[in-house]
Enzyme design. Structure first.
Site, PDB file in Angstrom:
ATOM      1  CG  ASP A 181      -1.745   1.246   1.344  1.00 18.93           C
ATOM      2  OD1 ASP A 181      -1.554   2.174   0.507  1.00 18.93           O
ATOM      3  OD2 ASP A 181      -2.572   1.309   2.257  1.00 18.93           O
TER       4      ASP A 181
ATOM      5  CE  LYS B 164       2.334  11.782 -21.173  1.00 17.18           C
ATOM      6  NZ  LYS B 164       1.923  12.384 -22.424  1.00 17.18           N
TER       7      LYS B 164
ATOM      8  CG  HIS C  86       7.767   7.848 -24.679  1.00 19.32           C
ATOM      9  ND1 HIS C  86       6.710   8.410 -24.013  1.00 19.32           N
ATOM     10  CD2 HIS C  86       7.363   7.664 -25.952  1.00 19.32           C
ATOM     11  CE1 HIS C  86       5.700   8.543 -24.855  1.00 19.32           C
ATOM     12  NE2 HIS C  86       6.055   8.103 -26.034  1.00 19.32           N
TER      13      HIS C  86
ATOM     14  CE  LYS D  12       8.943   7.777 -30.231  1.00 21.59           C
ATOM     15  NZ  LYS D  12       8.765   6.355 -30.627  1.00 21.59           N
TER      16      LYS D  12
ATOM     17  CD  GLU E 212      -1.856  10.592 -28.776  1.00 21.98           C
ATOM     18  OE1 GLU E 212      -1.639   9.593 -28.085  1.00 21.98           O
ATOM     19  OE2 GLU E 212      -2.369  11.649 -28.348  1.00 21.98           O
TER      20      GLU E 212
ATOM     21  CG  ASP F  42      -1.755  14.003 -22.533  1.00 20.40           C
ATOM     22  OD1 ASP F  42      -1.165  13.489 -21.553  1.00 20.40           O
ATOM     23  OD2 ASP F  42      -2.240  13.342 -23.468  1.00 20.40           O
TER      24      ASP F  42
ATOM     25  CG  HIS G 282       5.616  14.230 -25.033  1.00 20.74           C
ATOM     26  ND1 HIS G 282       6.495  13.567 -24.208  1.00 20.74           N
ATOM     27  CD2 HIS G 282       4.382  13.737 -24.742  1.00 20.74           C
ATOM     28  CE1 HIS G 282       5.817  12.693 -23.461  1.00 20.74           C
ATOM     29  NE2 HIS G 282       4.533  12.789 -23.768  1.00 20.74           N
TER      30      HIS G 282
ATOM     31  CE  LYS H 175      -5.557  11.891 -26.041  1.00 18.57           C
ATOM     32  NZ  LYS H 175      -4.602  10.770 -26.300  1.00 18.57           N
TER      33      LYS H 175
END
Lengths: 487, 487
Positions: free
Chosen positions: B92, B149, B179, B183, B217, B236, B241, B341
């Site tokens: 926990d 994040k 991330h 790359k 995306e 986001d 990024h 998105k």
């Protein structure tokens, strides 16, 4: 009068029509232009020779000597249609009456077309042919004369030829051919430089360490010992081809692609070449002559053992030169020129060696960038650069970006002669040397010839099948550089 | 203490061990590192979760949920050997006593190794976990904490988290993961820039017209509507990024590749971002929200019809921004940022748009040069340039030079998480965000968030499956530019 963009009717008269160049290069190139639909259907070729072959006899020779040099397979129908364009005229280049007859023959064929006189003969015929053409009235506004090298053996003899030609033809009727300038990769060098911003800020002394231009042949003198004895590599290759390639690398952006805009810029480069003093020649020029050796495992004789070569010949079969250009863009950047016979392989390339990065951040190999423009045996342009090694380490490794200049857009690769012959037909002079360029080039090489003649310098021996004498490597190592080699 | 170049023994504790990120990304990446021999054989993974799964139960879950995400086929023996490294602990996150037990477990295993705590949990657990780790003495010099994040939802909440973390761990123990920085293509951008001279003279306002950075995306909110309602695309994607990628493009050459040398340069870029006034935000920022549409022929619902999304939601699912960098290198060069998105396809790329040549000499197409660094779906780097059209005309055509960054030297392409996880194990901080970078990024986006909140701006609707609202295109056309598109 035909507009340059038109596809004009033409008569092309090939002096030296039974010779090697016509058979191995010109007719195959003209056939390619024919099958590609680039020639006006009224275009005719008049091969001219001393012998009485007749059209049928000449076409037999063409079948035997030219057709095998056509790229790919010449389909029978296309080949026959091409041969329909060809006729043969027996003609003595020194007989004015014969040219009157030629004039009548051409006039009977085609009154309104372009008349092209391609002088693929020994240089001693250039002057009589031009004079006889003029005397027969074949030097009108629609006439063009194409001159193959060698245009003289020094500044004086070159001037003699050019002055005689100038008495018969205006300068814009004279096409001095240098087939290296017709190569796709050389054209592409101009496109790379002037159709992209990518290279422009790099193309200068701040970022370029040195430039190498090599034209290497694996062949020897191939039975032409007598000619070569009086010529040598400097006259045969440096004065024309190598200096022309140097101009393409070094020229400033022209105001347009018009012939004189381009040739003015090339002339500026030739005139900016740093003149070589006696001491400079001693330091910056290497003459070599091949000894016996082997090319691809085949034993080959020494130059001095070739037919019609003096056993104590001092003719150079190899030259390497460190040239410099005294202008704002290039001051201090060496241009290394190199040419030779009986080298390890047939190779023509321009190597632009960039400086190293100011600070080496990455572990791993760290070769400075190189742009390699290959003209022979294949034509391509490659950029040797550093990229990250895939994986966890932040190390770099050498990689190559390659531009296959002949296959862009799946376009068909035009042979250099094909391109240049079409330029002659279309009246495009940009890729041909202007008289003042020739003069400037001869002026620059003259101190090199004089030095070697005055001191009767023995060329440095090198083994046939090598890359020339060690002194040619030393020329670069003095500048912390080395000739480009690939594994 | 281990040297960064060593391959240290480690214990990696994965908080949120049953979550999506661990299953779909972290364990597959760790397996790849395992089979590539990149992990010390004493390295262990401790998945931590609230549920009482037991080791066997957890491994069943791993088999079902992680193994399908391994690239290629995980051989049975290698997979079993990898699973041997994994254990599961029920814990926990808010129970200090549990951390004492964790400390004892780790101490029993391995006294001299690196201890890594990967916080792949909801952000509300970051502070209690760090405090409990510290209270249990798990914040020693060999301990590292990895934060996923989102690190807060604005400057204040980000500061709260970072201050609490800073009470428990020194800054050089904190690995804030992004991330995209792992790359290959992003790493290669650094190599291109700083291991070659080729781009350096071009990499500035004189030669670069604009830069585009897109992370698109095709997915929607995928059941995470509740989270997304409180987040939106700016928080986001842009704040982390997109701004990190912008730093990689714009940074000055660092003095070394040391973590702080690199991060100092990135920070300088973030601090040079031109602050956006209210008027600037109104002109230079476009918020969008997707309506119903179709992705690859599949009908998809509007954002407002997604589960747990308010029917009148004003959360942005798309942002486009014209950013500028106020320094000598970049002043006046727009950096266009875009993310969304439900875009037409999944795509992440950086496009460096060079200026046109000063004078267009060649007929034919004449697109200015572009360097395109593709991060998703594939990683590659391509140079769009002009080359001569093969053939007789002196016309140019567009061509592409391509650097397949993942296959240089036939090297194996490391997944971004694999690379970053290994960097954590080896103590390499260069690719992780430092706290001051985070602050600077939040400071820059704050006026954008404030403006939209204060004026309760309705995001512009766009059809799912499109490239966003028309206003995003207008942002570029005002600058005589357009988003990069490929046929």
């Amino acid at each position: 009068m035909s507009h340059p963009d038109d596809n004009p009717v033409f008569d092309m008269v090939l002096f030296g029509g039974t010779g090697d160049l016509v058979m191995r290069k010109l007719l195959p190139a003209l056939f390619q232009a024919h099958v590609s639909g680039q020639l006006h259907e009224g275009g005719r070729f008049w091969a001219v020779g001393r012998r009485d072959l007749g059209r049928a006899g000449y076409l037999q020779k063409v079948e035997a000597e030219a057709r095998p040099h056509v790229n790919g397979k010449a389909g029978e129908a296309a080949w026959q249609a091409f041969c329909e364009r060809i006729d043969y005229l027996q003609l003595d280049a020194e007989d004015p009456a014969a040219f009157q007859q030629l004039a009548e023959t051409l006039a009977a064929q085609n009154e309104r077309g372009v008349a092209i006189f391609y002088l693929s003969t020994a240089p001693r015929y250039f002057i009589p042919i031009c004079r006889n053409l003029a005397a027969a009235g074949l030097n009108g506004a629609h006439s063009r004369v194409v001159l193959e090298k060698p245009l003289g053996t020094d500044l004086a003899s070159s001037n003699t030829i050019n002055e005689a030609v100038a008495e018969c033809f205006a300068e814009d009727q004279v096409y001095r051919i240098d087939h290296y300038l017709g190569k796709e990769a050389v054209q592409n060098l101009l496109a790379l430089r002037f159709a992209n911003v990518l290279f422009e800020p790099l193309w200068q002394r701040q970022w370029i360490d040195s430039v190498q231009i090599t034209i290497a042949e694996s062949l020897g003198v191939e039975g032409r010992g007598e000619f070569y004895e009086g010529t040598g590599a400097l006259r045969d290759m440096v004065q024309n081809h190598l200096l022309q390639l140097l101009c393409m690398v070094a020229m400033e952006p022209p105001a347009s692609l018009d012939a004189d805009a381009v040739r003015n810029e090339k002339l500026k480069v030739l005139k900016s070449l740093k003149p070589l003093s006696e001491a400079d020649v001693a330091q910056q020029v290497v003459y070599g002559q091949y000894r016996e050796g082997a090319i691809r495992g085949q034993a080959v004789p020494a130059y001095r053992d070739e037919a019609n070569v003096a056993p104590d010949s001092r003719t150079e079969t190899f030259v390497a030169i460190k040239a410099e250009i005294n202008n704002w863009r290039w001051a201090g950047v060496p241009f290394f020129l190199r040419t030779g016979k009986r080298m390890q392989e047939k190779l023509a390339e321009i190597v632009v060696q960039f400086r190293d990065v100011p600070l080496q951040l990455f572990p791993g190999s760290a070769a400075p960038n190189r742009l390699v423009i290959r003209l022979q045996p294949d034509e391509d342009i490659r950029l040797f650069m550093q990229a990250k090694q895939p994986g966890n380490a932040m190390a770099v490794t050498s990689t190559v970006l390659s531009l296959d200049v002949c296959n862009i857009d799946n376009g068909r690769h035009a042979d250099a002669y094909q391109r240049l012959l079409l330029d002659v037909i279309h009246g495009k002079l940009a890729l041909f040397m202007r008289r003042d360029e020739l003069v400037a080039a001869w002026e620059w090489v003259t101190p090199i010839m004089d030095y070697h003649a005055r001191h009767n310098i023995e060329p440095k021996p090198y083994m046939a099948g090598s890359w020339g004498p060690a002194a040619a490597s030393a020329l670069l190592s003095k500048n912390q550089s080395a000739w480009h080699e690939e594994l």
